[in-house]
Design an enzyme around this catalytic site. Structure first.
Site, PDB file in Angstrom:
ATOM      1  N   HIS A   1      42.994 -22.244 -12.431  1.00 34.23           N
ATOM      2  CA  HIS A   1      41.842 -22.328 -11.516  1.00 34.23           C
ATOM      3  C   HIS A   1      41.980 -23.564 -10.619  1.00 34.23           C
ATOM      4  O   HIS A   1      41.738 -23.486  -9.405  1.00 34.23           O
ATOM      5  CB  HIS A   1      40.530 -22.456 -12.300  1.00 34.23           C
ATOM      6  CG  HIS A   1      40.174 -21.267 -13.134  1.00 34.23           C
ATOM      7  ND1 HIS A   1      39.850 -21.372 -14.464  1.00 34.23           N
ATOM      8  CD2 HIS A   1      40.068 -19.941 -12.826  1.00 34.23           C
ATOM      9  CE1 HIS A   1      39.547 -20.160 -14.941  1.00 34.23           C
ATOM     10  NE2 HIS A   1      39.682 -19.282 -13.975  1.00 34.23           N
TER      11      HIS A   1
ATOM     12  N   LYS B   1      31.005 -10.384 -19.074  1.00 29.34           N
ATOM     13  CA  LYS B   1      31.887 -10.852 -20.143  1.00 29.34           C
ATOM     14  C   LYS B   1      31.098 -11.616 -21.197  1.00 29.34           C
ATOM     15  O   LYS B   1      30.138 -12.313 -20.881  1.00 29.34           O
ATOM     16  CB  LYS B   1      32.957 -11.781 -19.563  1.00 29.34           C
ATOM     17  CG  LYS B   1      34.022 -11.059 -18.773  1.00 29.34           C
ATOM     18  CD  LYS B   1      35.082 -12.078 -18.377  1.00 29.34           C
ATOM     19  CE  LYS B   1      36.044 -11.521 -17.346  1.00 29.34           C
ATOM     20  NZ  LYS B   1      36.893 -12.574 -16.797  1.00 29.34           N
TER      21      LYS B   1
ATOM     22  N   ARG C   1      47.273 -13.460  -9.929  1.00 28.60           N
ATOM     23  CA  ARG C   1      48.337 -13.865 -10.833  1.00 28.60           C
ATOM     24  C   ARG C   1      49.450 -12.833 -10.885  1.00 28.60           C
ATOM     25  O   ARG C   1      50.616 -13.157 -10.804  1.00 28.60           O
ATOM     26  CB  ARG C   1      47.775 -14.057 -12.248  1.00 28.60           C
ATOM     27  CG  ARG C   1      47.025 -15.322 -12.426  1.00 28.60           C
ATOM     28  CD  ARG C   1      46.161 -15.257 -13.640  1.00 28.60           C
ATOM     29  NE  ARG C   1      45.045 -14.340 -13.444  1.00 28.60           N
ATOM     30  CZ  ARG C   1      44.047 -14.182 -14.286  1.00 28.60           C
ATOM     31  NH1 ARG C   1      44.032 -14.847 -15.411  1.00 28.60           N
ATOM     32  NH2 ARG C   1      43.060 -13.356 -14.018  1.00 28.60           N
TER      33      ARG C   1
ATOM     34  N   SER D   1      41.727 -17.750 -19.106  1.00 23.64           N
ATOM     35  CA  SER D   1      40.782 -18.442 -19.989  1.00 23.64           C
ATOM     36  C   SER D   1      40.798 -17.798 -21.368  1.00 23.64           C
ATOM     37  O   SER D   1      40.700 -18.478 -22.390  1.00 23.64           O
ATOM     38  CB  SER D   1      39.375 -18.392 -19.401  1.00 23.64           C
ATOM     39  OG  SER D   1      39.340 -19.046 -18.161  1.00 23.64           O
TER      40      SER D   1
HETATM   41  P1  ADP Z   1      36.347 -13.586 -13.163  1.00 25.08           P
HETATM   42  O1  ADP Z   1      35.560 -13.183 -14.360  1.00 25.08           O
HETATM   43  O2  ADP Z   1      35.559 -13.544 -11.893  1.00 25.08           O
HETATM   44  O3  ADP Z   1      37.697 -12.949 -13.033  1.00 25.08           O
HETATM   45  P2  ADP Z   1      37.756 -15.976 -13.936  1.00 25.08           P
HETATM   46  O4  ADP Z   1      37.188 -17.307 -14.263  1.00 25.08           O
HETATM   47  O5  ADP Z   1      38.518 -15.273 -15.010  1.00 25.08           O
HETATM   48  O6  ADP Z   1      36.538 -15.142 -13.405  1.00 25.08           O
HETATM   49  O7  ADP Z   1      38.688 -16.094 -12.666  1.00 25.08           O
HETATM   50  C1  ADP Z   1      38.198 -16.562 -11.447  1.00 25.08           C
HETATM   51  C2  ADP Z   1      39.274 -16.392 -10.404  1.00 25.08           C
HETATM   52  O8  ADP Z   1      40.376 -17.210 -10.738  1.00 25.08           O
HETATM   53  C3  ADP Z   1      39.842 -14.977 -10.296  1.00 25.08           C
HETATM   54  O9  ADP Z   1      40.172 -14.732  -8.943  1.00 25.08           O
HETATM   55  C4  ADP Z   1      41.086 -15.032 -11.125  1.00 25.08           C
HETATM   56  O10 ADP Z   1      42.038 -14.082 -10.703  1.00 25.08           O
HETATM   57  C5  ADP Z   1      41.549 -16.431 -10.848  1.00 25.08           C
HETATM   58  N1  ADP Z   1      42.359 -16.988 -11.919  1.00 25.08           N
HETATM   59  C6  ADP Z   1      42.096 -17.033 -13.236  1.00 25.08           C
HETATM   60  N2  ADP Z   1      43.118 -17.620 -13.920  1.00 25.08           N
HETATM   61  C7  ADP Z   1      44.042 -17.940 -12.989  1.00 25.08           C
HETATM   62  C8  ADP Z   1      45.348 -18.525 -13.032  1.00 25.08           C
HETATM   63  N3  ADP Z   1      45.922 -18.884 -14.185  1.00 25.08           N
HETATM   64  N4  ADP Z   1      45.999 -18.700 -11.882  1.00 25.08           N
HETATM   65  C9  ADP Z   1      45.437 -18.303 -10.727  1.00 25.08           C
HETATM   66  N5  ADP Z   1      44.246 -17.730 -10.588  1.00 25.08           N
HETATM   67  C10 ADP Z   1      43.560 -17.534 -11.708  1.00 25.08           C
END
Ligand code: ADP
Length: 168
Positions: A21, A45, A97, A135
């Protein structure tokens, strides 16, 4: 708000924030004047951290950027496009990703375009070393006692460990 220049909203669950992130946030900072990291309150979630805890972890990881006013951390509920309109954002940033992210992100981006035609969605790719990081995976490694030092800011590791331990 208009004195902040071009604003992008980076929405997500951030349960908890990872270096993936943060990588996306830093890339967004190079393109936009201000990045609003927006923690969603209406995620379907099953989250480990409360919204406030997620905000606190993000704020701790982004202390310098918040102080320099290039980043702020906020929460939102309801439609993302309505939140973006309120904050006068010109775009939404999302991280890509792998191919597996694409279908859902594509659907969301086009739906949001339908709801708010002028709001663009920009996709940013993290450094390769974060392409397999999520996460969910992070929590699993902490739970099993693995080393996550490369995946989250060091200061956050004990907080995540503590939270998971408290859960039993
Ligand atoms: P959501 O539930 O909206 O997917 P996340 O917190 O899982 O929320 O992810 C928020 C954003 O960050 C999404 O666009 C996701 O693809 C991106 N993201 C999550 N992990 C990574 C990572 N390791 N590298 C790049 N982008 C990521």
């Amino acid at each position: 708000m208009s004195n902040q220049g071009r604003i992008v909203v980076y929405p997500g669950s951030f349960d908890p924030v990872t270096n993936g992130h943060l990588d996306i946030i830093h890339r967004a900072r190079h393109i936009f004047d201000h990045v609003i990291v927006a923690v969603t309150q209406n995620s379907a979630k099953n989250s480990l951290f409360t919204v406030q805890e997620r905000v606190d972890l993000l704020s701790a990881a982004l202390k310098k950027e918040i102080r320099s006013r290039s980043v702020s951390v906020d929460t939102f509920s309801g439609l993302l496009v309505d939140y973006c309109r309120r904050r006068r954002a010109v775009a939404v940033a999302r991280g890509l990703r792998a191919l597996s992210d694409f279908e859902y992100e594509f659907q969301m981006a086009l739906m949001n375009r339908h709801l708010a035609p002028k709001l663009e969605t920009v996709f940013l790719m993290p450094d390769e070393k974060y392409t397999y990081l999520s996460s969910t995976l992070l929590k699993e490694i902490v739970r099993l006692g693995g080393d996550v030092g490369r995946f989250v800011p060091a200061a956050l590791v004990p907080k995540i460990r503590q939270k998971l331990a408290g859960r039993g």
